[in-house]
Design a protein around this motif. Sequence first.
Motif, mmCIF file in Angstrom:
data_model
loop_
_atom_site.group_PDB
_atom_site.id
_atom_site.type_symbol
_atom_site.label_atom_id
_atom_site.label_comp_id
_atom_site.label_asym_id
_atom_site.label_seq_id
_atom_site.Cartn_x
_atom_site.Cartn_y
_atom_site.Cartn_z
ATOM 1 N N ALA A 181 39.060 91.714 -95.323
ATOM 2 C CA ALA A 181 39.782 90.534 -94.408
ATOM 3 C C ALA A 181 41.251 90.616 -94.641
ATOM 4 N N PHE A 182 41.865 91.024 -95.739
ATOM 5 C CA PHE A 182 43.377 91.375 -95.809
ATOM 6 C C PHE A 182 43.787 92.527 -95.112
ATOM 7 N N ALA A 183 43.201 93.584 -95.075
ATOM 8 C CA ALA A 183 43.412 94.773 -94.263
ATOM 9 C C ALA A 183 43.324 94.467 -92.915
ATOM 10 N N PHE A 184 42.011 94.088 -92.414
ATOM 11 C CA PHE A 184 41.845 93.615 -90.888
ATOM 12 C C PHE A 184 42.948 92.990 -90.517
ATOM 13 N N ALA A 185 43.195 91.781 -91.073
ATOM 14 C CA ALA A 185 44.201 90.941 -90.538
ATOM 15 C C ALA A 185 45.783 91.457 -90.553
#
Length: 333
Positions: A69-73
């Motif tokens: 979720a961190f990398a995608f955002a």
Amino acid sequence: MSLRQRPRSATVSQAPFPYQQLFILALCRICEPIAFMSIFPYIYFMITSFQITNDEDQIGLYAGLVTSAFAFAEFSTGVFWGRLSDRIGRKPVLMIGLVGTLISMLVFGFASSLPVALLARALGGALNGNIGVLQTTVAEIVTEKEHQPSAYAIMPFVWSLGSILGPLIGGALAEPCKNYPGLFSRWTLFQTYPYLLPNIVCAVVLVFGILIGILFLEETHQEKGYRRDIGLEAGRKIQSLFNKRTGLESFNKLQDASFEESRPLLEDEAPPGYRTTEGSPRYPSSRSLSPAAPPYTRSALDTRPPRKTVAPSIQTAFTRPVVIHIIGYGILA
């Protein structure tokens, strides 16, 4: 042999390597991989504690969602933060990214359900656009071609170092009441939130990086670098007091005088080859040292605003080589 007859490899570089600014930038950079990687050792057990399902395959799926979720955002908002850094400067965007990661770590530490954990990680990635801005900042700090290979190798090294420290912090400090009963008694905050301690430690590291950035990191944007920076002024006062106490002030003045004495010899002839024309206010490009192009100085009587540059469009930025590079990096990741 005169300086004009020396080969290019023997010619002394016209500007010193910017150790100080790159070191400060590295201290800000190392905070992100520590925060990003610290959840890896315990994320599976954290998802299990949410008691969503007993299926191990489903637990692995949820753990992957929280992790990515961190990398995608961050990927989704990277272009926005890059454009914003062109408008307000590099330093504010870098500080916003660190503050966003700090908030994300604290919320994640108090997460007691999967939606909260996902929201915390996505929030940290959405507020953090430091990957692209950091590379731009390095390019604006280091304008000497001879220095660029060493400078560009620093940030990947710092990321790798943070990737080692992050899992160590997460694995060693998760569930402290269970792993260190002598230090952390039960029925405390860390018993209710067993994964809070590693996030608090990461938050402390982020606070350190934010303070270092506010006090000592210089703005490298060509147009925004002339604004008053209260944090940088405070940092210079702190540095001046430290130098007076340790006796380094006279040593720095001696170094500056030595460099100024050698400058006429270095400027005798500009060496051939590539020289970047875009530079930061603190580190002007070496092309400006040639007689044909005097160095750019902004006079105190010159009240005209700096020349504005037009931001490139998305079509201009995402060329075919750039897209291929992004796809290849995604495949390797």
